[in-house]
Design a protein around this motif. Sequence first.
Motif, PDB file in Angstrom:
ATOM      1  N   HIS A 231       1.183  -1.084   0.204  1.00  0.00           N
ATOM      2  CA  HIS A 231       0.169  -0.118  -0.342  1.00  0.00           C
ATOM      3  C   HIS A 231       0.722   1.066   0.083  1.00  0.00           C
ATOM      4  CE1 HIS A 231      -3.507   2.402   1.524  1.00  0.00           C
ATOM      5  NE2 HIS A 231      -2.144   3.065   1.721  1.00  0.00           N
ATOM      6  N   LEU A 232       0.999   1.836  -0.850  1.00  0.00           N
ATOM      7  CA  LEU A 232       1.649   3.228  -0.813  1.00  0.00           C
ATOM      8  C   LEU A 232       0.221   4.783  -2.059  1.00  0.00           C
ATOM      9  CD1 LEU A 232       4.006   4.849  -1.242  1.00  0.00           C
ATOM     10  CD2 LEU A 232       3.977   3.964  -3.451  1.00  0.00           C
ATOM     11  N   ASP A 233       0.783   5.063  -0.331  1.00  0.00           N
ATOM     12  CA  ASP A 233       0.103   6.517  -0.753  1.00  0.00           C
ATOM     13  C   ASP A 233       0.585   7.715  -0.822  1.00  0.00           C
ATOM     14  OD1 ASP A 233      -1.976   8.568  -0.580  1.00  0.00           O
ATOM     15  OD2 ASP A 233      -3.036   8.015   1.270  1.00  0.00           O
ATOM     16  N   LEU A 234       0.771   8.520  -2.111  1.00  0.00           N
ATOM     17  CA  LEU A 234       1.536   9.311  -2.982  1.00  0.00           C
ATOM     18  C   LEU A 234       0.658  11.170  -2.996  1.00  0.00           C
ATOM     19  CD1 LEU A 234       4.294   7.760  -4.659  1.00  0.00           C
ATOM     20  CD2 LEU A 234       4.067   8.855  -2.042  1.00  0.00           C
ATOM     21  N   SER A 235      -0.365  11.011  -2.251  1.00  0.00           N
ATOM     22  CA  SER A 235      -1.379  12.004  -2.793  1.00  0.00           C
ATOM     23  C   SER A 235      -1.547  13.044  -2.198  1.00  0.00           C
ATOM     24  CB  SER A 235      -2.531  11.151  -3.079  1.00  0.00           C
ATOM     25  OG  SER A 235      -2.655  11.244  -0.941  1.00  0.00           O
ATOM     26  N   GLN A 236      -1.258  13.781  -2.930  1.00  0.00           N
ATOM     27  CA  GLN A 236      -1.535  15.169  -2.274  1.00  0.00           C
ATOM     28  C   GLN A 236      -0.287  16.481  -1.947  1.00  0.00           C
ATOM     29  OE1 GLN A 236      -4.278  17.296   0.219  1.00  0.00           O
ATOM     30  NE2 GLN A 236      -6.001  15.969   0.064  1.00  0.00           N
ATOM     31  N   ASN A 237       0.618  15.493  -4.033  1.00  0.00           N
ATOM     32  CA  ASN A 237       2.280  16.135  -2.942  1.00  0.00           C
ATOM     33  C   ASN A 237       2.402  16.873  -4.603  1.00  0.00           C
ATOM     34  OD1 ASN A 237       4.106  14.779  -0.594  1.00  0.00           O
ATOM     35  ND2 ASN A 237       2.768  12.997  -0.861  1.00  0.00           N
ATOM     36  N   ARG A 238       3.711  17.472  -4.458  1.00  0.00           N
ATOM     37  CA  ARG A 238       3.972  17.738  -5.954  1.00  0.00           C
ATOM     38  C   ARG A 238       5.127  16.852  -6.635  1.00  0.00           C
ATOM     39  NH1 ARG A 238       7.047  22.724  -1.997  1.00  0.00           N
ATOM     40  NH2 ARG A 238       4.801  23.097  -1.495  1.00  0.00           N
ATOM     41  N   LEU A 239       4.567  16.150  -6.913  1.00  0.00           N
ATOM     42  CA  LEU A 239       5.089  14.681  -8.062  1.00  0.00           C
ATOM     43  C   LEU A 239       4.485  14.799  -9.176  1.00  0.00           C
ATOM     44  CD1 LEU A 239       4.542  11.464  -6.086  1.00  0.00           C
ATOM     45  CD2 LEU A 239       6.733  12.951  -6.366  1.00  0.00           C
ATOM     46  N   LYS A 240       5.603  15.433 -10.385  1.00  0.00           N
ATOM     47  CA  LYS A 240       5.729  15.595 -11.474  1.00  0.00           C
ATOM     48  C   LYS A 240       5.796  14.382 -13.072  1.00  0.00           C
ATOM     49  CE  LYS A 240       6.949  20.408 -12.195  1.00  0.00           C
ATOM     50  NZ  LYS A 240       8.062  20.986 -12.519  1.00  0.00           N
ATOM     51  N   GLY A 241       6.322  13.338 -11.760  1.00  0.00           N
ATOM     52  CA  GLY A 241       6.458  12.276 -12.891  1.00  0.00           C
ATOM     53  C   GLY A 241       6.610  11.359 -11.736  1.00  0.00           C
ATOM     54  N   LEU A 242       6.561   9.524 -12.328  1.00  0.00           N
ATOM     55  CA  LEU A 242       7.746   8.907 -11.170  1.00  0.00           C
ATOM     56  C   LEU A 242       8.933   7.975 -12.297  1.00  0.00           C
ATOM     57  CD1 LEU A 242       4.363   7.414 -10.048  1.00  0.00           C
ATOM     58  CD2 LEU A 242       6.238   8.494  -8.163  1.00  0.00           C
ATOM     59  N   PRO A 243       9.904   7.451 -11.537  1.00  0.00           N
ATOM     60  CA  PRO A 243      10.867   7.014 -12.602  1.00  0.00           C
ATOM     61  C   PRO A 243      10.088   5.218 -12.531  1.00  0.00           C
ATOM     62  CG  PRO A 243      11.129   5.777 -10.208  1.00  0.00           C
ATOM     63  CD  PRO A 243       9.998   7.385 -10.009  1.00  0.00           C
ATOM     64  N   GLU A 251       4.940  -5.858  -5.559  1.00  0.00           N
ATOM     65  CA  GLU A 251       3.885  -6.333  -4.698  1.00  0.00           C
ATOM     66  C   GLU A 251       2.810  -5.112  -4.259  1.00  0.00           C
ATOM     67  OE1 GLU A 251       3.857  -9.627  -3.044  1.00  0.00           O
ATOM     68  OE2 GLU A 251       5.703 -10.073  -4.482  1.00  0.00           O
ATOM     69  N   LEU A 252       2.871  -4.255  -4.902  1.00  0.00           N
ATOM     70  CA  LEU A 252       1.662  -3.708  -5.053  1.00  0.00           C
ATOM     71  C   LEU A 252      -0.186  -3.535  -5.035  1.00  0.00           C
ATOM     72  CD1 LEU A 252       3.391   0.458  -5.655  1.00  0.00           C
ATOM     73  CD2 LEU A 252       2.387  -0.233  -3.360  1.00  0.00           C
ATOM     74  N   VAL A 253      -0.471  -3.385  -4.158  1.00  0.00           N
ATOM     75  CA  VAL A 253      -1.820  -4.038  -4.811  1.00  0.00           C
ATOM     76  C   VAL A 253      -2.762  -2.624  -4.205  1.00  0.00           C
ATOM     77  CG1 VAL A 253      -4.173  -5.027  -3.061  1.00  0.00           C
ATOM     78  CG2 VAL A 253      -1.908  -5.596  -3.092  1.00  0.00           C
ATOM     79  N   ARG A 276      -4.957  -3.509  -7.089  1.00  0.00           N
ATOM     80  CA  ARG A 276      -5.830  -4.056  -7.771  1.00  0.00           C
ATOM     81  C   ARG A 276      -6.852  -2.364  -7.844  1.00  0.00           C
ATOM     82  NH1 ARG A 276      -4.252  -7.496  -9.474  1.00  0.00           N
ATOM     83  NH2 ARG A 276      -4.746 -10.095  -9.396  1.00  0.00           N
ATOM     84  N   PHE A 277      -6.051  -1.509  -7.150  1.00  0.00           N
ATOM     85  CA  PHE A 277      -6.832  -0.068  -6.837  1.00  0.00           C
ATOM     86  C   PHE A 277      -5.740   0.786  -7.396  1.00  0.00           C
ATOM     87  CE2 PHE A 277      -8.115  -3.342  -3.787  1.00  0.00           C
ATOM     88  CZ  PHE A 277      -9.462  -3.397  -3.709  1.00  0.00           C
ATOM     89  N   SER A 296      -4.802  -5.517 -14.913  1.00  0.00           N
ATOM     90  CA  SER A 296      -6.000  -6.063 -14.562  1.00  0.00           C
ATOM     91  C   SER A 296      -6.614  -5.301 -12.182  1.00  0.00           C
ATOM     92  CB  SER A 296      -5.612  -7.334 -13.571  1.00  0.00           C
ATOM     93  OG  SER A 296      -6.897  -7.669 -13.690  1.00  0.00           O
ATOM     94  N   LEU A 297      -7.549  -4.310 -12.415  1.00  0.00           N
ATOM     95  CA  LEU A 297      -8.031  -3.633 -11.614  1.00  0.00           C
ATOM     96  C   LEU A 297      -9.131  -3.923 -11.226  1.00  0.00           C
ATOM     97  CD1 LEU A 297      -6.699  -0.126 -12.193  1.00  0.00           C
ATOM     98  CD2 LEU A 297      -5.265  -1.782 -11.287  1.00  0.00           C
ATOM     99  N   GLU A 298      -9.759  -3.100  -9.482  1.00  0.00           N
ATOM    100  CA  GLU A 298     -10.780  -4.096  -9.466  1.00  0.00           C
ATOM    101  C   GLU A 298     -11.605  -2.518  -8.891  1.00  0.00           C
ATOM    102  OE1 GLU A 298     -11.486  -5.709  -5.031  1.00  0.00           O
ATOM    103  OE2 GLU A 298      -9.947  -7.103  -6.001  1.00  0.00           O
ATOM    104  N   ASN A 299     -10.964  -1.389  -9.055  1.00  0.00           N
ATOM    105  CA  ASN A 299     -11.240  -0.144  -8.900  1.00  0.00           C
ATOM    106  C   ASN A 299     -10.262   1.000  -9.450  1.00  0.00           C
ATOM    107  OD1 ASN A 299     -11.861   2.879  -7.270  1.00  0.00           O
ATOM    108  ND2 ASN A 299     -13.550   2.002  -7.303  1.00  0.00           N
ATOM    109  N   LEU A 300     -10.520   1.702 -10.469  1.00  0.00           N
ATOM    110  CA  LEU A 300      -9.935   2.560 -11.306  1.00  0.00           C
ATOM    111  C   LEU A 300     -10.535   3.927 -10.659  1.00  0.00           C
ATOM    112  CD1 LEU A 300      -7.341   3.290 -12.392  1.00  0.00           C
ATOM    113  CD2 LEU A 300      -8.954   3.418 -14.752  1.00  0.00           C
ATOM    114  N   ASP A 301      -9.437   5.188 -10.547  1.00  0.00           N
ATOM    115  CA  ASP A 301     -10.447   6.680 -10.557  1.00  0.00           C
ATOM    116  C   ASP A 301      -9.148   7.356 -11.105  1.00  0.00           C
ATOM    117  OD1 ASP A 301     -10.935   9.616 -10.578  1.00  0.00           O
ATOM    118  OD2 ASP A 301     -11.044   8.731  -7.767  1.00  0.00           O
TER     119      ASP A 301
END
Length: 421
Positions: A231-243, A251-253, A276-277, A296-301
């Motif tokens: 589980h990784l939550d990076l919401s509400q930051n200043r990220l412009k991209g990910l490597p 293992e991210l779910v 999955r999310f 193959s996701l269960e929920n996408l926003d």
Amino acid sequence: MKLQCDVEVVNRMLPSFGMKNRGKGARAVLSIGKHLDKTTQRTSVYMIICTAKDRTGSKYKLKDNIEKFFTRFVEEGKATVRIKEPAIDICLSKADANSLKSFLFAARLADRGSDTSSLPLATLTPVRARDVEKPKKKLTIVSKKDYPLASSFPYSLEQLQVSYCKLSRVDMRMLSLKALRKLDLSNNHIKKLPATIGDLGCLAELILHNNQLESFSEALCLSTLQRTLQHLDLSQNRLKGLPSQFSQLRELVNLKLDDNKLQWLPFRVGRLSKLRFLSAAHNQLALLPGDFRRLSLENLDLFGNPFAPPNPLDHSIHLTFPLSLQELASRAVVNLRVPYGPQHLPAHLCRDLEVSKACDCGGACVSFFIQTAVSMNLHQVSHTVVLVDDMGGTEAPVQQHFCSLSCYSQFLDNCLQRGGR
């Protein structure tokens, strides 16, 4: 010299009387210090073990009284000290590895009768009740005034939340908590993550919501988080991209990227086969990587991104004729699934192969291709889809690559045929 850990005192004589030991340790404080023997009127170095049931403690003389040390698992915080008289084994577990090593070193010196004047010997007195409490597993700090400055974090923590404390960086004391499974540093002012977060070998949840992060380093993607992080939550930051290495976190779910400034998602995002999310609402995404189709996701926003209807005729060409020998060889390596690595190829060639593209024909292209975008209904990759816009749409543009002009022409012919119908 003191040590907090779980202790089981095993009487080696019990089996000869047909009896068994209890087989369960108790939380204890062990101390090494000097004690006056009232019988001989001599001062000797003793070890005292204090538990919640016996806070006064049991004393054991150390000089010439240790038969053996068992230290095979000392790095895991485990060891056993075999006492000659009485015939007992003192089994230690759940100790801090460094503290345990120091404690055993002091016990060895005392056993040999060496000079212990340089050691911080303790006073052999009863302990406080709080010193022998069970190890603390969870700690929540939501106020700066409650943040520990003079004391350390309990080594046994499995869950730690430190929020609303105005932290500008990750406290390095947190990174010594080897049992930590959940680290919540939300609602702070953290701008950069230390690579040593990757040394937390049990970390499954990392929550960094509402900070000031501008990047997520490659080193973290290549650390032990590959095997543990779910589980990784990076919401509400200043990220412009990910490597591009972000796809190594396989293992991210659950991945939250909402309310950043993301202009692209990781090229190999489809390798996150356990994901999955996924939420990446309110970013700057203009289109999705072609690898997105493999999810193959269960929920996408993806609500609130500037997606525009794609035009297959709007393309960019990165081709030369004939193709370079390097491109031909690279395509062969990918198509034939030839194993490669830095031990076989230069690092820059490995990086090129890692970002190879899949053509519509199923073949690979690396540095030479034609690129366009096509529309994809997001229900193809997710059971539940949050509407992409206020118009009720569930489609988004996805990158499409072609290895040759003939593949691109065939694609356009198919588009025209579908349009004619």
